[in-house]
Design an enzyme around this catalytic site. Structure first.
Site, PDB file in Angstrom:
ATOM      1  N   ASP A  11       0.721   7.919  -7.784  1.00  0.00           N
ATOM      2  CA  ASP A  11       2.037   8.044  -7.151  1.00  0.00           C
ATOM      3  C   ASP A  11       3.204   7.737  -8.084  1.00  0.00           C
ATOM      4  O   ASP A  11       4.190   8.473  -8.098  1.00  0.00           O
ATOM      5  CB  ASP A  11       2.133   7.117  -5.931  1.00  0.00           C
ATOM      6  CG  ASP A  11       1.190   7.520  -4.823  1.00  0.00           C
ATOM      7  OD1 ASP A  11       0.728   8.677  -4.831  1.00  0.00           O
ATOM      8  OD2 ASP A  11       0.903   6.680  -3.949  1.00  0.00           O
ATOM      9  N   ASP A  27      -2.125  -1.563  -5.578  1.00  0.00           N
ATOM     10  CA  ASP A  27      -2.628  -0.372  -4.890  1.00  0.00           C
ATOM     11  C   ASP A  27      -3.191   0.610  -5.919  1.00  0.00           C
ATOM     12  O   ASP A  27      -2.468   1.082  -6.788  1.00  0.00           O
ATOM     13  CB  ASP A  27      -1.503   0.285  -4.095  1.00  0.00           C
ATOM     14  CG  ASP A  27      -1.964   1.496  -3.302  1.00  0.00           C
ATOM     15  OD1 ASP A  27      -3.181   1.774  -3.285  1.00  0.00           O
ATOM     16  OD2 ASP A  27      -1.109   2.164  -2.707  1.00  0.00           O
ATOM     17  N   LYS A  76       0.834  -1.200   0.000  1.00  0.00           N
ATOM     18  CA  LYS A  76       0.000   0.000   0.000  1.00  0.00           C
ATOM     19  C   LYS A  76       0.868   1.249   0.000  1.00  0.00           C
ATOM     20  O   LYS A  76       2.025   1.228   0.407  1.00  0.00           O
ATOM     21  CB  LYS A  76      -0.901   0.017   1.242  1.00  0.00           C
ATOM     22  CG  LYS A  76      -1.876  -1.137   1.323  1.00  0.00           C
ATOM     23  CD  LYS A  76      -2.927  -1.012   0.264  1.00  0.00           C
ATOM     24  CE  LYS A  76      -3.937  -2.145   0.382  1.00  0.00           C
ATOM     25  NZ  LYS A  76      -4.811  -2.202  -0.757  1.00  0.00           N
ATOM     26  N   CYS A  77       0.276   2.349  -0.448  1.00  0.00           N
ATOM     27  CA  CYS A  77       0.912   3.658  -0.490  1.00  0.00           C
ATOM     28  C   CYS A  77       1.552   3.971   0.859  1.00  0.00           C
ATOM     29  O   CYS A  77       0.929   3.710   1.891  1.00  0.00           O
ATOM     30  CB  CYS A  77      -0.157   4.687  -0.828  1.00  0.00           C
ATOM     31  SG  CYS A  77       0.445   6.366  -0.937  1.00  0.00           S
ATOM     32  N   PRO A  78       2.754   4.461   0.883  1.00  0.00           N
ATOM     33  CA  PRO A  78       3.618   4.945  -0.200  1.00  0.00           C
ATOM     34  C   PRO A  78       4.652   3.924  -0.669  1.00  0.00           C
ATOM     35  O   PRO A  78       5.548   4.261  -1.435  1.00  0.00           O
ATOM     36  CB  PRO A  78       4.325   6.137   0.438  1.00  0.00           C
ATOM     37  CG  PRO A  78       4.566   5.673   1.847  1.00  0.00           C
ATOM     38  CD  PRO A  78       3.318   4.874   2.198  1.00  0.00           C
TER      39      PRO A  78
END
Length: 78
Positions: free
Chosen positions: A45, A39, A12-14
């Site tokens: 991103d 994600d 998941k982010c980041p």
């Protein structure tokens, strides 16, 4: 010119963007990095990261199960 595959499914982010940045550093100009993500935020991103590094990116696959980016290293690391 080589192509390296980076499996970031489940992260998941980041983390996808951070791991992509790290994987790009040792590549030579002309090398490619194929990044597999799950994600949904990675579609924002990773292109933003590539704008910062000056490399080239395209989304080669996008489905509910995964997103695949093909990134070409353009020059020296930013």
């Amino acid at each position: 010119m080589t192509t390296t595959m980076l499996d970031l499914k489940g992260l998941k982010c980041p983390l996808p963007a951070l791991k992509t940045r790290k994987a790009l550093k040792p590549l030579e100009p002309g090398d490619r990095l194929e990044v597999h993500c799950t994600d949904p935020l990675s579609v924002i991103d990773i292109p933003n990261l590539i704008r910062e590094t000056g490399d080239k990116v395209e989304i080669s696959e996008r489905s509910e199960q995964r997103i695949v980016f093909l990134i070409e290293k353009v020059g020296a690391a930013a």
